[in-house]
Motif scaffolding. Structure first.
Motif, PDB file in Angstrom:
ATOM      1  N   ASN A  68       0.875  -1.175   0.000  1.00 32.81           N
ATOM      2  CA  ASN A  68       0.000   0.000   0.000  1.00 32.81           C
ATOM      3  C   ASN A  68       0.914   1.227   0.000  1.00 32.81           C
ATOM      4  O   ASN A  68       1.663   1.454   0.960  1.00 32.81           O
ATOM      5  CB  ASN A  68      -0.903  -0.013   1.241  1.00 32.81           C
ATOM      6  N   TYR A  69       0.845   1.999  -1.089  1.00 33.04           N
ATOM      7  CA  TYR A  69       1.783   3.128  -1.232  1.00 33.04           C
ATOM      8  C   TYR A  69       1.502   4.260  -0.244  1.00 33.04           C
ATOM      9  O   TYR A  69       2.379   5.076   0.026  1.00 33.04           O
ATOM     10  CB  TYR A  69       1.778   3.642  -2.679  1.00 33.04           C
ATOM     11  N   ALA A  70       0.282   4.310   0.297  1.00 31.04           N
ATOM     12  CA  ALA A  70       0.004   5.350   1.305  1.00 31.04           C
ATOM     13  C   ALA A  70       0.902   5.153   2.531  1.00 31.04           C
ATOM     14  O   ALA A  70       1.196   6.102   3.267  1.00 31.04           O
ATOM     15  CB  ALA A  70      -1.468   5.292   1.710  1.00 31.04           C
ATOM     16  N   HIS A  71       1.348   3.917   2.732  1.00 35.30           N
ATOM     17  CA  HIS A  71       2.159   3.643   3.928  1.00 35.30           C
ATOM     18  C   HIS A  71       3.545   4.288   3.871  1.00 35.30           C
ATOM     19  O   HIS A  71       4.245   4.352   4.869  1.00 35.30           O
ATOM     20  CB  HIS A  71       2.265   2.126   4.138  1.00 35.30           C
ATOM     21  N   LEU A  72       3.942   4.731   2.668  1.00 31.35           N
ATOM     22  CA  LEU A  72       5.198   5.486   2.581  1.00 31.35           C
ATOM     23  C   LEU A  72       5.043   6.853   3.214  1.00 31.35           C
ATOM     24  O   LEU A  72       5.969   7.417   3.774  1.00 31.35           O
ATOM     25  CB  LEU A  72       5.630   5.626   1.114  1.00 31.35           C
TER      26      LEU A  72
END
Ligand SMILES: Cc1cc2nc3c(=O)[nH]c(=O)nc-3n(C[C@H](O)[C@H](O)[C@H](O)COP(=O)(O)OP(=O)(O)OC[C@H]3O[C@@H](n4cnc5c(N)ncnc54)[C@H](O)[C@@H]3O)c2cc1C
Ligand code: SF4
Ligand code: SF4
Length: 1010
Positions: free
Chosen positions: A254-258
């Motif tokens: 999940n790229y939001a976790h970056l």
């Protein structure tokens, strides 16, 4: 006079005014570039202070877009900010601070089926959960700063709550985010499988990030701590999950976790989509007592196998702190078995009542198996559970209220170690503290190996050296135990230096590449997570070595704060021995540690003006910071500056902070001190003079009330008074009466030799509402007391003038005049006090001055004695009733219900409960307290034209809606003169309501035939 502090990062570059000018040209929100505003945003809850370039309070997303555009063009760094409660210095920096907490706080979408909610970044956790509650769900990352932590800030720091063992950290609960990058592009970041339609910018990011992660796969495996509580660095491990609790249930990316945990260094977060959880239907709590802290920590790993939702530690010091507080003592005593060295609060939740109950049984059995039979106190009910959680919180607050230059410092407060090593870690770190001549109190999240501890250090002296030495030893242990150095609070200024230590040079370089992918020009919150400064760079400290306040000749006695405190024994030196050039005032101001607890909207009082304006300037923290900057010369050489006056202007002196602030910052008292210096330099306005000298001219007004009351009788006079004296034409003023209480026959007759009670009637009740004083006299006499009425002493040069506490003088800063009034009071009442009488009063702000301001006016022992015997009338009656000495003949009233509005000072001094207690003596009367903050009138504050709107807004927050909703069969009680007036003014237009003093209700219930 000292020179202002030299700081390396005081920015006022040529481009800054250009930035301000361009921002003002396009945004709708506030653009704050003045020195005081920048000063107020130069700190967070860390030890650091860095002045920002300026501050933007965006009104909308468009404002942020415009700001990003302008900053990019001018090359100006940006710093996103929420509540500013970060402990590591994440939210201080030489950048344009963009504070989303005032306006960007909407819930955008809620999907009950998907169990997600989408929010703007500035909404606080408490506000979100209040919104979600009716839907039976909550956002479960329950940080203890829930009232002030914004979701944007929580995501920025990858925050974690007490129940993270059950729900995880922010990273486990963020489903998606919309980002605005520093180059002005926008993008949605979420599960990889849903990102096929991503734009070019986001696609480039995805490819770049994956390439870095693939390349560093083995290093990620080697270097990223496996514990759940790891929040340092960037979450590059989304591609190769390392946490003992995977970020997503199926291990997918999940790229939001970056963005989570990126501390505002990668992008501005526009929205967050969050996973919500069902509200637990049943909770139960088991409190386990341990003979040693070591044992508690050693056995935690067994307790977590039972599946608790929280396991929280409270150590011996905190237990003792709680026991020393009379209101907490019963709660904590009820939770202990014997004299434990530590307790663990073990919570279980479940959909049905049976599961948590069974788990609690399992806990009892487990403790028996582990050699601690009979050591668990069961708390199945919500009331005692809540009370105990409150005690835990309050313990921390008392710890933070240490006076003097040494303070508990947060820098290794959240190291996370695997539970197998927790006991050894605590024991060894305690030894480290001892070796460095300090100590720490341990508490919090045992379940996940994140214990909070703050050694006491003096950053103005040897604190920095000790901080580094302790940090190095702690870090070595964390490495040995394969833990995480930053397990809850992030990197910021204090720990960016340690990112390389934790993750090694390869991953540090990889993090720099991540930063470059998102923010190639390095404009987003520079110096955090990558390319940071040293933790002990003293130039960045709020209190660097050599920090010295200005010399100040104070009007009030602040010597109680001018002390030092031994970090180990906590022994406090004598008042006045702390070497404060401002005679203790600077140290009193420094009690604010910027934790942001005053940014709250719950049932407490603090801070009414912030509740209305939501401006940092009007927050207790903002005011304390303004005073701190002023008294240390950082706003210029003049303490009595306009910037301070503005910051204090909307402070209603409610003393809410005195009670609700964890460290007891008493802004009302500080405002008196400032007003003293202000009026010395600038003089007083006509309105201030009129109000201040009221005790002097009141006798004349009572002699000619028809003239004194002309202002409200003569058409146009009110408007004239607004123009000439600044008194709002929208207000009526209290009416002057010739039938004053003190001139009445009843008062004259009440002259006994050795009274039990001396009734002191203040200026307001004597001249404006004498019936309150008559009621008091009747009630006291009905109780069988010998009552005298307080009058000026025989040697008083103004013998005929009634006694006054001097409150109106204090409000204007005329401290000498106030002292004169106070001296008259003390002289007149001292003989009664010496003879053992109790002094009772009616007006909270007047009577309670005897227990507060009188003690800092240098009035000597007689004032101290008077303070111990001065009670509000309801306090006196409630005490007498409790001790079996009072039997008032009370009958029931036609009204069956009473709504009580507490005056702020009543609440600050815990005098509201006695009012409720005495009302409950009336048969059949149902008593309810209005959950209100300040009424907004606050002495003369609300009468002033300049304050009218704010005053009414304060009243509309809770008080007036509650009064309007009350039926005709409900009495409204308010002990404060100005509160009663505000209620009358605020209800006049539609359904007028009159509030009365508690003693009037009692008097009307007196049974004449008894
Ligand atoms: C007494 C006390 C107790 C605490 N207890 C806890 C606790 O129990 N658990 C815990 O985890 N923490 C705790 N903290 C730390 C802190 O309260 C939390 O980290 C909190 O979540 C921060 O929220 P905030 O709104 O104050 O964020 P801020 O401090 O304002 O910001 C935090 C970070 O987020 C970034 N940020 C803010 N808004 C945005 C945005 N729109 N876009 C991009 N980045 C953004 C900021 O740049 C900053 O780096 C505590 C702090 C104190 C003083
Ligand atoms: S005034 Fe008190 S509550 Fe507010 S930030 Fe300072 S210490 Fe915290
Ligand atoms: S006295 Fe009241 S208004 Fe003033 S800072 Fe404290 S809480 Fe706020």
């Amino acid at each position: 006079m000292n020179a202002p502090l030299a700081r390396p990062l005081v920015f006022h570059r040529p481009g800054d005014s250009e930035l301000a000018r361009r921002l003002r040209g396009v945004v709708q929100g506030e653009v704050l570039f003045d020195r005081a505003s920048r000063g107020r945003y130069s700190t967070d809850a860390s030890i650091y202070q860095v002045e920002p370039i300026g501050v933007l309070i965006p009104r909308s997303d468009d404002d942020v877009r415009a700001a990003v555009e302008i900053c990019r063009e001018l090359g100006a760094p940006m710093l996103p900010r929420g509540g500013g409660s970060s402990q590591c210095g994440q939210t201080v920096g030489a950048a344009l601070v963009i504070d989303g907490s005032k306006h960007l706080r909407n819930v955008i979408a809620f999907d009950k089926e998907a169990m997600t909610v989408t929010v703007e970044p500035g909404i606080t956790l408490d506000a979100l959960n209040a919104w979600l509650r009716p839907h039976g769900v909550w956002f479960a990352v329950d940080v203890s700063t829930a009232a002030q932590a914004t979701l944007g800030g929580m995501a920025g720091n990858n925050s974690c709550g007490s129940r993270s063992i059950a729900y995880g950290n922010m990273v486990h609960n963020v489903a998606a985010a919309e980002a605005l990058f520093a180059d002005g592009t926008e993008g949605w970041l979420g599960p990889e499988r849903e990102m096929q339609g991503a734009g070019e910018r986001v696609r480039a990011l995805m490819t770049g990030l994956r390439a870095i992660a693939e390349r560093e796969c083995d290093e990620i495996e080697r270097q990223v701590p496996k514990v759940m509580r790891r929040v340092g660095g960037y979450n590059l491990d989304v591609f190769h999950p390392q946490s003992e609790r995977p970020y997503t249930a199926d291990g997918s990316v999940n790229y939001a976790h970056l963005l989570v945990g990126s501390e505002g260094t990668l992008a501005w977060t526009r929205t967050l989509t969050l996973k919500v959880a069902p509200l637990p239907k049943h909770r139960t709590l088991g409190v386990v007592s341990f003979p040693t802290l070591y044992k508690a920590m050693e056995l935690t790993k067994h307790i977590v196998t039972l599946g608790p939702s929280a396991v929280e530690l409270v150590d011996r010091t905190m237990i003792e702190l709680a026991r020393s507080n009379p209101s907490f003592r019963p709660t904590i005593d009820g939770a202990l078995v014997g004299e434990p060295d530590a307790i663990l609060l073990v919570e279980f939740t479940g959909e049905d009542g049976e599961t948590p109950r069974r788990r609690l049984d399992d806990l009892v059995a487990l403790m028996g198996d582990l050699g601690l039979p009979g050591q668990v106190v069961r708390m199945p009910d919500a009331g005692p559970q809540k009370a105990l959680w409150e005690v835990r919180k309050a313990g921390l607050n008392i710890m933070m209220s240490m006076k003097g230059d040494g303070k508990p410092v947060s820098f290794i407060e959240d190291c996370a170690v695997p539970l197998d090593h927790l006991a050894d870690y605590v024991a060894r770190l305690t030894e480290v503290f001892e070796r460095h001549g300090t100590r720490g109190t341990w508490y919090a999240h045992a379940s996940v190996g994140t214990l909070h501890v703050r050694p006491v250090l003096d950053m103005r002296r040897d604190g920095a050296a000790k901080m580094r030495a302790i940090a190095e030893e702690a870090a070595a242990m964390v490495r040995q135990y394969k833990g995480a150095y930053s397990g809850e609070h992030g990197d910021g200024l204090v720990r960016t230096e340690w990112v390389g230590w934790q993750f090694g040079p390869r991953l540090t370089r990889a993090f720099e590449e991540v930063k470059a992918l998102f923010d190639p020009d390095g404009l987003m919150n520079p110096g955090k997570i990558v390319r940071g400064t040293k933790m002990d760079d003293a130039r960045l400290f709020r209190y660097p070595p050599g920090y010295t306040p200005l010399k100040l000749d104070t009007a009030l006695d602040w010597s109680a704060w001018d002390v030092n405190c031994d970090p180990v024994t906590e022994a406090v030196t004598a008042p006045g021995s702390g070497n404060d050039p401002a005679k203790g005032f600077a140290k009193a101001v420094e009690m604010c540690n910027n934790n942001g607890h005053c940014r709250k909207f719950d049932a407490g009082t603090m801070c009414p003006s912030y509740r209305v304006t939501r401006n940092e300037e009007h927050l207790t923290r903002g005011r304390a910071n303004t005073l701190r900057l002023a008294v240390s010369g950082q706003l210029g050489p003049d303490f009595a500056s306009e910037a301070v006056r503005e910051a204090l202007d909307l402070c209603v002196s409610c003393k809410g902070c005195r009670r609700d602030c964890p460290t007891g910052v008493d802004m009302a008292k500080m405002k008196i001190e400032f007003a003293f210096h202000w009026q010395k330099k600038h003089g007083l306005s006509l309105k201030d003079k009129l109000v201040a000298h009221m005790p002097k001219w009141a006798p004349w007004a009572a002699r000619f009330p028809f003239i004194a009351n002309l202002r409200d009788a003569l058409p146009g006079a009110a408007r004239l008074s607004e123009r000439i004296a600044g008194l709002s034409a929208k207000r009526t003023l209290p009416q002057w009466r010739s039938d004053t209480f003190l001139s009445s026959r009843a008062a004259q007759a009440a002259a006994v030799d050795r009274p039990d009670v001396v009734l002191w009637v203040d200026t307001f009740n004597n001249y404006h509402e004498p019936e309150n004083a008559h009621a008091a006299l009747r009630v006291l006499q009905a109780g069988g007391y010998r009552v005298a009425v307080a009058r000026a002493g025989a040697s008083d040069a103004e013998r005929d003038r009634p006694l006054c506490c001097g409150r109106t003088y204090l409000g204007a800063g005329l401290v000498d005049e106030a002292k004169h009034e106070a001296r008259r009071m003390v002289d007149a009442l001292a003989p009664h006090v010496a003879a053992g009488a109790t002094v009772v009063g009616l007006e909270p702000s007047c009577l309670l001055a005897l227990r507060d301001e009188f003690l800092v006016m240098g009035l000597g022992d007689e004032a101290q004695h008077l303070a111990t015997r001065a009670l509000m009338i309801e306090e006196f009656l409630a005490r007498e009733q409790r001790e079996g000495r009072l039997a008032l003949p009370l009958k029931s009233l036609p009204q069956k219900k009473v709504l009580v509005h507490g005056h702020c000072h009543q609440k600050a001094f815990d005098v509201l409960n006695p009012a409720v207690a005495v009302l409950k003596l009336i048969p059949g009367l149902q008593v309810e307290v209005i959950e209100s903050s300040c009424c907004g009138m606050a002495g003369s504050f609300g009468y002033e034209a300049a304050h009218y709107d704010v005053s009414m807004k304060m009243a509309e927050l809770a008080l007036l809606p509650a009064v309007r909703a009350a039926g005709d069969d409900t009495l409204i009680v308010a002990d404060g003169t100005s509160c009663r007036h505000q209620i009358a003014d605020g209800t006049r237009a539609i359904r007028p309501r009159e509030a009365v003093h508690v003693v009037r209700v009692l008097a009307s219930a007196l049974d004449p035939v008894a």
